[in-house]
Design an enzyme around this catalytic site. Structure first.
Site, PDB file in Angstrom:
ATOM      1  N   HIS A  35      52.732  46.914 -28.107  1.00 17.46           N
ATOM      2  CA  HIS A  35      52.814  48.330 -28.469  1.00 17.46           C
ATOM      3  C   HIS A  35      53.284  48.512 -29.907  1.00 17.46           C
ATOM      4  O   HIS A  35      53.034  49.560 -30.511  1.00 17.46           O
ATOM      5  CB  HIS A  35      53.680  49.118 -27.472  1.00 17.46           C
ATOM      6  CG  HIS A  35      55.150  48.906 -27.559  1.00 17.46           C
ATOM      7  ND1 HIS A  35      55.837  48.018 -26.757  1.00 17.46           N
ATOM      8  CD2 HIS A  35      56.092  49.482 -28.343  1.00 17.46           C
ATOM      9  CE1 HIS A  35      57.129  48.070 -27.035  1.00 17.46           C
ATOM     10  NE2 HIS A  35      57.311  48.958 -28.001  1.00 17.46           N
ATOM     11  N   ASP A  38      53.448  42.269 -23.043  1.00 17.47           N
ATOM     12  CA  ASP A  38      53.616  43.128 -24.215  1.00 17.47           C
ATOM     13  C   ASP A  38      53.865  42.288 -25.474  1.00 17.47           C
ATOM     14  O   ASP A  38      55.000  42.163 -25.948  1.00 17.47           O
ATOM     15  CB  ASP A  38      54.778  44.095 -23.980  1.00 17.47           C
ATOM     16  CG  ASP A  38      54.732  45.306 -24.904  1.00 17.47           C
ATOM     17  OD1 ASP A  38      53.971  45.268 -25.885  1.00 17.47           O
ATOM     18  OD2 ASP A  38      55.453  46.280 -24.638  1.00 17.47           O
ATOM     19  N   SER A  41      62.139  46.867 -29.793  1.00 12.46           N
ATOM     20  CA  SER A  41      60.855  46.386 -29.283  1.00 12.46           C
ATOM     21  C   SER A  41      60.363  45.231 -30.140  1.00 12.46           C
ATOM     22  O   SER A  41      60.267  45.345 -31.358  1.00 12.46           O
ATOM     23  CB  SER A  41      59.824  47.515 -29.300  1.00 12.46           C
ATOM     24  OG  SER A  41      60.147  48.510 -28.372  1.00 12.46           O
TER      25      SER A  41
END
Length: 712
Positions: A84, A221, A647
């Site tokens: 992402h 991810d 992240s």
């Protein structure tokens, strides 16, 4: 909740860091913190974690694009981050003919690695405490306005001193502890960053909105980029002559796996936490920013989703924007629910009562704290309505219609600066047209105009003047107004905007989109100024509250709220009791992934290509299978303290070997930006063995695998 949080446990959440709580500055770790980490399993010294002069673990971690984190994993500058985090770059290279979002991206050779002109990574070189110099310049009894001006001036001087010595560096002075301390961080930025590998979105965002912030999570991810530099290994703009960057340090990758209780450490760039915020500030966050995000984005996303589901080209254009919007939308929902369930405001009020009693014990010595809580209560109450409507306006006008966002960026850009810099900014803004469908944008703007009017109940005090125009000229027909705006504006294409910018300022300002943007922006600023005095009181007394809380117990080390600077968190691999009363386990594997994929006919978020389903069913995982479970473990849980910006953060073992990439938190602890709950809060990370399996076995990227250093 299945577990009742006792008063004592609640109070601990709001006192100095215990257990696994904390987002610590690597450059200023206390001896107590290092000792605690070593007791849990850290095998490295403080110098091996952070060294401003020699090689250390910090040198393998980058700020990725200024919004995520990445980790360097090869001597030729390969960077692992989340899918992402790389999503926008993957989208920019995607077309209906080459849908890299759906199918994945693999650069088989280095000349196939795809450049991303707006992407950069930053390496932290060193951090210095400049508190005395910054706050020492503030006059005694200075107002908040004067204080801010002086601090801004001194920070600029400090930053300019660094630039004068070396113009290639990026110095930033940042406030810590609500402005009670200041630190200078010096970075080296690299602007040639190329896409190397991305799994298909069915892997990289498996579970979509359904599983976002949820456990168990089966999302692969990750994405892979490479940093390029000039022949001398220095930063350089994109050029075909550039060569792979050779890092000071890169992270070895562990294939050993983990077990419950194993030490874990994350290093990254968490964006913002507000754990010292007063109870009044927490309530304002719930009723202001969060409420606006939930309501307005819900309306916008429904419109986007229907269009994306009906048209592949629109899906590619809006996928990244939708994912970003939806992420914070769901976060706001979860945060508000969690604050209520965990009685976070009640916990904070108890701490404030304790602080008030502490002040009373020595009133003469603690006079500056005597009225903090009373002033906060009064100031927040006075600006309550303004703040709510402020955020509804921000969401409605400046986080929804793309053409309005482009107009706002142009309005706020100073093109009188160096011509080269101004043209670069203009080119960057104009790239937005690549991902706009005008009919969809028109539909969104109409819905936002109607929705905002309803949310402020038609109160003219909060309405831009445009609403009077819609009433008098268009007889409150929003569709007629929007149709007319898009028929007459130059903001329907890049070419027309560039042509408009060549004209006189008055002509530009008369463009209907620019008029609406300026009208909304002026109204927004008027709203902000309406309670300016109260806002200054909030800023001053939140800072004093922060200082008082730390002063109450100076025997404990404290960490500052996250502020997009490098932080380290430590913890262990650990399960928890989920909201349904079940034990979470410490990992999830391809069994669960396949079970969800079997439901894809009912839920498109669980789509997985047949080729991947057959591959996972075949269980030929080789060296990437866990040695104990014999399964392909997809994601795992730790107690590491993270938030947005983390992240892509590397999850290291006690020797600094890479175990995984952090990418999410869990639903039961969505109030984690405000308070840390040791029983519930977990960090969700993708297992690095699953990452390598996808690169090696699915992607057959042998050349990439040869770059990596793996520890068996």
């Amino acid at each position: 909740m299945k577990k009742i949080i006792t008063f004592i446990a609640c109070l601990v959440c709001l006192l100095p860091a215990k257990a696994d709580e904390g987002m610590w500055m690597l450059s200023h770790l206390s001896a107590a913190t290092i000792k605690q980490m070593q007791a849990l399993g850290l095998k490295m010294t403080q110098e091996q974690l952070y060294s401003p002069a020699g090689k250390s673990l910090k040198d393998a971690v980058v700020s990725f694009g200024g919004f995520c984190t990445g980790v360097v994993v090869s001597p030729d500058g390969l960077v692992f981050t989340n899918h992402h985090c790389g999503f926008e770059s993957i989208q920019q290279h995607s077309t209906t003919e080459h849908d890299y979002l759906k199918d994945g991206f693999i650069a088989k050779t280095r000349d196939q690695e795809a450049p991303n002109p707006d992407l950069f990574v930053s390496f932290l070189l060193r951090t210095e405490n400049v508190t005395d110099r910054v706050l020492g310049a503030v006059p005694a009894k200075a107002t908040e306005d004067i204080r801010a001006e002086v601090i801004d001036s001194v920070c600029s001087v400090i930053q300019n001193e660094v630039l004068e010595a070396d113009s290639t560096l990026s110095p930033i002075v940042t406030p810590y502890f609500s402005g009670n301390e200041y630190y200078l961080s010096i970075y080296q930025d690299y602007h040639d960053v190329r896409l190397v590998f991305a799994p298909p979105s069915s892997v990289g965002k498996f579970g979509g909105d359904t599983d976002n912030w949820m456990w168990p999570r089966h999302t692969g991810d990750f994405s892979v980029f490479r940093i390029y530099a000039d022949k001398d290994n220095n930063p350089a703009a994109y050029s075909e002559d550039n060569v792979p960057y050779h890092p000071i340090h890169y992270a070895p990758i562990s294939l050993k796996g983990y077990k419950e209780g194993d030490f874990t450490m994350t290093i990254g760039y968490p964006g913002e936490t507000i754990r010292y915020l007063s109870s009044y500030g927490i309530r304002e966050r719930m009723d202001g920013m969060n409420a606006a995000m939930i309501q307005v984005r819900g309306v916008k996303q429904d419109i986007w989703r229907k269009a994306m589901d009906a048209n592949t080209a629109i899906r590619i254009m809006y996928d990244s924007k939708y994912a970003e919007s939806s992420n914070y939308w769901k976060n706001s929902i979860g945060m508000n629910e969690s604050i209520e369930k965990l009685r976070v405001i009640e916990q904070k009020k108890e701490l404030e009562r304790k602080m008030a009693q502490w002040v009373k014990e020595k009133p003469a010595e603690r006079l500056k704290y005597a009225q903090v809580l009373d002033k906060l209560e009064k100031a927040y109450a006075s600006r309550k309505e303004m703040v709510r409507n402020f955020y509804f306006m921000v969401e409605s006008f400046f986080s929804s219609s793309d053409v309005l966002q482009i107009a706002l960026q142009l309005m706020q850009t100073d093109f009188s600066e160096e011509e080269e810099e101004g043209m670069a900014q203009l080119a960057s803004i104009m790239k937005g047209y690549k991902d706009i469908d005008l009919q969809l944008d028109k539909q969104v703007l109409k819905a936002m105009l109607e929705n905002y009017y309803e949310q402020v109940k038609g109160n003219k005090e909060y309405l831009p003047e445009t609403y009077a125009l819609i009433d008098s000229v268009y007889h409150n027909d929003y569709q007629a107004y929007v149709d007319d705006v898009y028929a007459k504006t130059a903001f329907v294409s890049e070419d027309k905007v560039l042509e408009l910018l060549q004209k006189e300022p008055q002509v530009i300002n008369d463009d209907p989109v620019m008029k609406l943007t300026m009208d909304a922006f002026v109204t927004l600023m008027e709203l902000r100024m309406r309670n300016r005095e109260e806002s200054m009181d909030v800023e001053e007394n939140e800072r004093l509250l922060n200082a008082a809380i730390r002063e109450m117990d100076m025997s404990q080390p404290y960490y500052s709220d996250a502020n997009s600077t490098m932080r380290m968190s430590f913890g262990t691999v650990k399960s928890y009791t989920m909201e349904n009363g079940q034990n979470s386990g410490i990992y999830c594997d391809t069994h669960g992934l396949l079970a969800k994929a079997a439901l894809q006919s009912q839920n498109k978020d669980y789509f997985l290509q047949d080729e991947l389903i057959n591959r996972f069913k075949g269980k030929k995982f080789g060296k990437y299978a866990d040695k104990k479970s014999k399964e392909m473990q997809v994601c795992f849980l730790t107690t590491n303290d993270i938030t947005g910006g983390n992240s892509g953060s590397p999850v290291f073992d006690g020797n600094g070997n890479l175990l995984g990439l952090a990418f999410d938190g869990n639903w039961e602890a969505m109030s984690s930006d405000i308070t840390f709950d040791a029983q519930l809060q977990r960090c969700i990370s993708v297992d690095i063995r699953y990452v390598l399996y996808m690169i090696d076995q699915w992607g057959a990227a042998d050349t990439l695998m040869k770059e990596l250093k793996t520890i068996k």
